[in-house]
Design an enzyme around this catalytic site. Structure first.
Site, PDB file in Angstrom:
ATOM      1  N   PRO A   1      11.110   2.158  13.800  1.00 12.97           N
ATOM      2  CA  PRO A   1      11.126   3.530  14.325  1.00 12.97           C
ATOM      3  C   PRO A   1      11.109   4.598  13.246  1.00 12.97           C
ATOM      4  O   PRO A   1      10.489   5.663  13.441  1.00 12.97           O
ATOM      5  CB  PRO A   1      12.426   3.581  15.155  1.00 12.97           C
ATOM      6  CG  PRO A   1      13.262   2.448  14.669  1.00 12.97           C
ATOM      7  CD  PRO A   1      12.311   1.393  14.203  1.00 12.97           C
TER       8      PRO A   1
ATOM      9  N   ALA B   1       2.116   1.009  11.682  1.00 13.54           N
ATOM     10  CA  ALA B   1       2.137   2.270  10.931  1.00 13.54           C
ATOM     11  C   ALA B   1       2.362   2.029   9.450  1.00 13.54           C
ATOM     12  O   ALA B   1       2.885   2.887   8.748  1.00 13.54           O
ATOM     13  CB  ALA B   1       3.215   3.198  11.492  1.00 13.54           C
TER      14      ALA B   1
ATOM     15  N   ARG C   1       9.664   4.435  10.186  1.00  8.97           N
ATOM     16  CA  ARG C   1       8.309   4.512   9.642  1.00  8.97           C
ATOM     17  C   ARG C   1       7.370   5.180  10.636  1.00  8.97           C
ATOM     18  O   ARG C   1       6.521   6.000  10.265  1.00  8.97           O
ATOM     19  CB  ARG C   1       7.812   3.108   9.286  1.00  8.97           C
ATOM     20  CG  ARG C   1       6.419   3.081   8.719  1.00  8.97           C
ATOM     21  CD  ARG C   1       6.100   1.746   8.084  1.00  8.97           C
ATOM     22  NE  ARG C   1       6.015   0.661   9.059  1.00  8.97           N
ATOM     23  CZ  ARG C   1       5.696  -0.589   8.748  1.00  8.97           C
ATOM     24  NH1 ARG C   1       5.469  -0.915   7.493  1.00  8.97           N
ATOM     25  NH2 ARG C   1       5.637  -1.520   9.677  1.00  8.97           N
TER      26      ARG C   1
ATOM     27  N   GLU D   1      -6.103  13.664  -1.005  1.00  5.91           N
ATOM     28  CA  GLU D   1      -5.433  14.262   0.154  1.00  5.91           C
ATOM     29  C   GLU D   1      -5.254  13.234   1.267  1.00  5.91           C
ATOM     30  O   GLU D   1      -4.201  13.184   1.920  1.00  5.91           O
ATOM     31  CB  GLU D   1      -6.242  15.460   0.668  1.00  5.91           C
ATOM     32  CG  GLU D   1      -5.600  16.148   1.864  1.00  5.91           C
ATOM     33  CD  GLU D   1      -6.404  17.325   2.365  1.00  5.91           C
ATOM     34  OE1 GLU D   1      -5.990  17.925   3.384  1.00  5.91           O
ATOM     35  OE2 GLU D   1      -7.440  17.642   1.765  1.00  5.91           O
TER      36      GLU D   1
ATOM     37  N   LYS E   1       0.805  -1.222   0.000  1.00  7.07           N
ATOM     38  CA  LYS E   1       0.000   0.000   0.000  1.00  7.07           C
ATOM     39  C   LYS E   1       0.835   1.268   0.000  1.00  7.07           C
ATOM     40  O   LYS E   1       0.471   2.255  -0.661  1.00  7.07           O
ATOM     41  CB  LYS E   1      -0.969  -0.023   1.177  1.00  7.07           C
ATOM     42  CG  LYS E   1      -2.006  -1.135   1.055  1.00  7.07           C
ATOM     43  CD  LYS E   1      -2.926  -1.199   2.254  1.00  7.07           C
ATOM     44  CE  LYS E   1      -3.906  -2.358   2.108  1.00  7.07           C
ATOM     45  NZ  LYS E   1      -4.832  -2.475   3.239  1.00  7.07           N
TER      46      LYS E   1
END
Length: 263
Positions: free
Chosen positions: A161, A135, A163, A85, A73
């Protein structure tokens, strides 16, 4: 399913692994009921091959779009000519659409589907404290949607860390004062804890976070769809916590996909 013929429009679902995906089984029957001559096909693509495969697929004149799942992704966003956005904020995309001029537009629907699924299950988000573990592409999109839905505090955690900090900086600029990030999830007073990692796809995976650290009123959500009842959700139910499975996130994305692709 509508019979596939020479005029059938194609959509590809890219992922690695791919056997667990549910989107073709949900979206193709909807297309058939509508009489839409189109089909979504899963395509197994390793990360090292993504760029080459996408460039090849873009040359197919009867391919109108792509859906993207784990782990592509974030990489997919860079392969589009433009993006929404919310996709820019998330730093990821899970849908790419061919435009009439041959360019490609990206958007992300994971977060919207996740929030809609929670709302349909009766879970409130406004002014709540939410902890998102992971994340990556889905986690970043969910984080954006939770902030847009009015959570008072969003707590991010990830084992990477770099990312984690990149996402925290991007979201803090857009939603000042509402985003924090730690290597270990802060669960003790969280109202919502979300597993947005792949942990749980395999039976021997460790838990993404300990449900024993959560308060008794917390909701535990998992984005994994197969198995439907992950070890995390089973552990949450065993503690008497509300457990929210992964499939509603996908089910509540279908209308968004159809509108995005003009189907």
């Amino acid at each position: 399913m509508t019979e596939i013929g020479g005029a059938t429009r194609l959509y590809a679902l890219l992922g690695d692994p791919i056997a667990q995906v549910r989107a073709p089984g949900l979206l193709n029957p909807v297309l058939a009921r509508r009489g839409t001559d189109a089909v979504l096909v899963p395509v197994h693509v390793a990360p090292a091959d993504l760029d080459q495969v996408v460039r090849g697929l873009r040359q197919m004149a009867n391919l109108d779009g792509m859906l993207v799942t784990v782990p592509h992704k974030a990489a997919a966003l860079a392969l589009a000519d433009r993006a929404s956005e919310r996709a820019h904020l998330a730093g990821s995309a899970n849908a790419l659409r061919r435009e009439p001029d041959g360019t490609w537009t990206a958007d992300t629907f994971d977060g919207d589907g996740f929030v809609r699924g929670l709302a349909a299950a009766g879970h409130q988000l406004s002014d709540r404290r939410a902890c998102v573990v992971g994340a990556g592409g889905a986690g970043s999109a969910i984080a954006v949607a939770l902030l847009d839905a009015g959570v008072a505090e969003l707590r991010l955690s990830d084992t990477d860390p770099g990312r984690l900090e990149t996402l925290r900086c991007r979201l803090s600029a857009a939603y000042p004062g509402r985003v924090t990030a730690t290597a270990r999830p802060r669960l003790a007073d969280a109202d919502l804890a979300v597993n947005a990692t792949p942990l749980g796809l395999r039976p021997d995976d460790p838990p993404p976070f300990p449900v024993t650290d959560l308060p008794t009123h917390a909701v535990v959500a998992d984005i994994i769809m197969k198995p439907a009842e992950t070890a995390l959700l089973a552990g949450a139910r065993g503690r008497g916590l509300a457990a929210h499975p992964g499939e509603p996130m996908l089910a509540h994305q279908l209308d968004g996909y159809l509108a995005f692709f003009g189907l």
